[in-house]
Design a protein around this motif. Structure first.
Motif, PDB file in Angstrom:
ATOM      1  N   TYR A  30     -17.797  -3.884   3.139  1.00  0.00           N
ATOM      2  CA  TYR A  30     -16.535  -4.540   3.445  1.00  0.00           C
ATOM      3  C   TYR A  30     -15.438  -3.887   2.607  1.00  0.00           C
ATOM      4  CZ  TYR A  30     -18.960  -8.144   6.079  1.00  0.00           C
ATOM      5  OH  TYR A  30     -19.695  -8.804   7.018  1.00  0.00           O
TER       6      TYR A  30
ATOM      7  N   PRO B  13     -10.982  -3.484   2.166  1.00  0.00           N
ATOM      8  CA  PRO B  13      -9.727  -4.165   2.524  1.00  0.00           C
ATOM      9  C   PRO B  13      -8.886  -3.349   3.493  1.00  0.00           C
ATOM     10  CG  PRO B  13      -9.555  -3.174   0.349  1.00  0.00           C
ATOM     11  CD  PRO B  13     -10.985  -3.002   0.782  1.00  0.00           C
ATOM     12  N   HIS B  14      -8.076  -4.054   4.275  1.00  0.00           N
ATOM     13  CA  HIS B  14      -7.067  -3.370   5.077  1.00  0.00           C
ATOM     14  C   HIS B  14      -6.112  -2.671   4.108  1.00  0.00           C
ATOM     15  CE1 HIS B  14      -8.269  -5.041   8.907  1.00  0.00           C
ATOM     16  NE2 HIS B  14      -8.356  -6.243   8.357  1.00  0.00           N
ATOM     17  N   GLY B  15      -5.753  -1.460   4.433  1.00  0.00           N
ATOM     18  CA  GLY B  15      -4.907  -0.689   3.533  1.00  0.00           C
ATOM     19  C   GLY B  15      -5.689   0.237   2.631  1.00  0.00           C
TER      20      GLY B  15
ATOM     21  N   LEU C 242     -12.249   5.482   3.522  1.00  0.00           N
ATOM     22  CA  LEU C 242     -12.880   4.905   4.706  1.00  0.00           C
ATOM     23  C   LEU C 242     -13.719   5.952   5.437  1.00  0.00           C
ATOM     24  CD1 LEU C 242      -9.804   2.904   6.055  1.00  0.00           C
ATOM     25  CD2 LEU C 242     -11.959   1.872   5.335  1.00  0.00           C
TER      26      LEU C 242
ATOM     27  N   GLN D 294     -13.482  -3.881   7.805  1.00  0.00           N
ATOM     28  CA  GLN D 294     -12.268  -4.127   7.022  1.00  0.00           C
ATOM     29  C   GLN D 294     -11.836  -5.586   7.134  1.00  0.00           C
ATOM     30  OE1 GLN D 294     -10.170  -0.240   8.490  1.00  0.00           O
ATOM     31  NE2 GLN D 294      -9.215  -0.836   6.552  1.00  0.00           N
ATOM     32  N   VAL D 295     -11.616  -6.213   5.986  1.00  0.00           N
ATOM     33  CA  VAL D 295     -11.165  -7.605   5.929  1.00  0.00           C
ATOM     34  C   VAL D 295     -10.191  -7.777   4.768  1.00  0.00           C
ATOM     35  CG1 VAL D 295     -13.266  -8.580   6.937  1.00  0.00           C
ATOM     36  CG2 VAL D 295     -13.114  -8.285   4.467  1.00  0.00           C
TER      37      VAL D 295
ATOM     38  N   THR E  71      -6.977  -8.065   2.116  1.00  0.00           N
ATOM     39  CA  THR E  71      -6.187  -7.016   1.468  1.00  0.00           C
ATOM     40  C   THR E  71      -6.593  -6.775   0.026  1.00  0.00           C
ATOM     41  OG1 THR E  71      -4.501  -8.657   0.832  1.00  0.00           O
ATOM     42  CG2 THR E  71      -4.162  -7.475   2.919  1.00  0.00           C
TER      43      THR E  71
ATOM     44  N   CYS F 272     -12.887  -9.156   0.002  1.00  0.00           N
ATOM     45  CA  CYS F 272     -14.020  -8.403   0.542  1.00  0.00           C
ATOM     46  C   CYS F 272     -15.335  -8.885  -0.068  1.00  0.00           C
ATOM     47  CB  CYS F 272     -13.832  -6.913   0.264  1.00  0.00           C
ATOM     48  SG  CYS F 272     -12.479  -6.162   1.199  1.00  0.00           S
TER      49      CYS F 272
ATOM     50  N   ASP G 107      -5.519   1.162  -6.770  1.00  0.00           N
ATOM     51  CA  ASP G 107      -6.381   0.224  -6.056  1.00  0.00           C
ATOM     52  C   ASP G 107      -7.798   0.180  -6.620  1.00  0.00           C
ATOM     53  OD1 ASP G 107      -6.751   2.854  -5.072  1.00  0.00           O
ATOM     54  OD2 ASP G 107      -7.639   2.098  -3.234  1.00  0.00           O
TER      55      ASP G 107
END
Length: 409
Positions: free
Chosen positions: A102, A104-106, A112, A124-125, A127, A132, A234
């Motif tokens: 899992y 995150p979006h972004g 990825l 993806q889930v 942010t 996640c 991140d």
């Protein structure tokens, strides 16, 4: 007194045996530029050159190699912004285990793509990493897949600690180790290994100021989540320290520092330009701290100093934006607006004067419809390339000496 730490030197040494046929020690590079800047001997531990692009492979493989055959048959699930995802995906491929991750979006596109490239299923889930993790734990409960946490497990921390063993071997006289810190797995692992063998070595964590859960947690004596995060780093944007790393860090680590976004950008630029190393923002936090200190570093720390570059997985588009920010912070980009008389030849005169000041003009925009302008004036917005803050100051002063009104953009 018995050792009550969750992770010990024996755990790290055992992890090293597990990893012996999978990973080789990452390079250690002397940084002349940082040494000159700080007055200390500074070395860079290049975990950005590790398999899968970060230190995360150390912990992920250690944990997954110890799963039973029955557990392996159920597959694994993980949550990550990218580096742990790649470590889990690669470890799963090497061990013949199905992996679901899992993210995150972004999340950075290269992270990825690499995770999928190693054979993992990516979902993806949300942010944040914490969102996640919640989804990954739900997946574990529903499917029976084994959750491989990014930092909060004894095997993960022990695997990351093998980096500390390498540091002691590569720089035997090291006195200070600076470690980029998110959930705390790398910091705790390095501290567990280093403090057992060299208790005189200072181990310090460095967090992004916009995602700094550790200072408040250490002050409270237990993990405390942050209410919000907003950082380009991140890889270390973790809302709550891990329980397993926390005990080790609280017991062994000598300090926790924070660095701002501009400092991180400047450090990424420094590493690309001077060390010829591509490092993601999270991996540049320790370097950023040294750059912030400058010559004061010699008052805070003893050398030799090792700054760990924890990862190098960065989206090229993000790298481009960060380099532009770093150049601006370093005074190498000068953006300003100049008000000049609206008459033929004035723009040419400004550009000629800038050439005389050894400026490289990157962008020029000529405006007549700007609020506050006199009828007899025009506004020229410019982006200039200079050699640094002193040069920029001379350029601005030269424009003002000529009678122009100069405002920063």
């Amino acid at each position: 007194m018995p050792n009550t730490l969750a992770v010990t030197l024996d755990d790290v040494l055992a992890a090293r045996e597990v990893l012996a046929d999978v990973l080789t020690p990452t390079p250690m590079e002397l940084s002349r530029a940082l040494s000159d800047r700080t007055g200390l001997e500074v070395h860079l531990k290049c975990e950005n050159l590790q398999r899968a692009g970060s230190f995360k492979m150390r912990g992920a493989y250690t944990r997954m190699s110890r799963l039973t055959e029955e557990e392996r048959s159920r597959g694994v699930v993980a949550a990550s912004a990218g580096n742990h995802a790649q470590g889990v995906a690669l470890a799963a491929r090497l061990l013949g285990i199905e992996a679901t991750v899992y993210m995150p979006h972004g999340a950075a596109m290269p992270k990825l793509a690499a995770t999928r490239g190693y054979g993992a299923t990516v979902i993806q889930v949300g942010t944040t990493i914490d969102e996640c993790i919640s989804e990954a734990l739900r997946h574990e409960a529903e499917t029976g897949a084994v959750f491989v946490p990014p930092f909060d497990h004894k095997d993960i921390v022990a695997g990351q600690g093998t980096c500390g063993l390498e540091i002691l071997e590569q720089v035997p006289d090291v006195r200070t180790i600076l470690v980029c810190t998110g959930g705390g797995g790398l910091l705790a692992g390095i501290a567990a290994a280093v403090k057992a063998l060299r208790p005189d070595v200072k181990v310090v964590g460095v967090q992004a100021a916009e995602a700094a859960a550790w200072p408040a947690s250490l002050a409270a004596g237990h993990p405390v989540p942050v209410s919000s995060m907003s950082t380009m780093a991140d890889g270390i944007a973790v809302g709550r320290p891990g329980d397993v790393p926390f005990g080790v860090v609280a017991e062994l680590v000598d300090g926790m520092e924070t660095v701002g976004e501009d400092s991180i950008a400047r450090a990424v630029l420094q590493l690309v330009e001077r060390a010829k190393l591509v490092v993601e923002p999270a991996g540049a936090a320790a370097t950023a701290h040294l750059m912030d200190l400058g010559q004061e570093a010699a008052e805070r720390y003893e050398g030799p100093v090792v700054a760990v570059l924890s990862g190098g997985n960065i989206d090229p588009l993000l790298l481009l934006r960060i380099l532009r920010t770093g150049l601006t912070v370093a005074g190498r980009y000068l953006q300003l607006r100049v008000r000049v008389p609206d008459r033929p030849g004035e723009l040419a005169a400004v550009l000629t004067m800038l050439a005389e000041q050894s400026c490289n003009v990157l962008e020029v925009q000529h405006h007549r419809r700007v609020q506050g302008l006199k009828v007899s004036e025009v506004s020229i917005s410019m982006t200039l390339e200079t050699s640094g803050h002193d040069h920029s100051a001379r350029v601005v002063q030269a424009l003002r000496d000529r009678g122009y009104t100069v405002d920063p953009l």
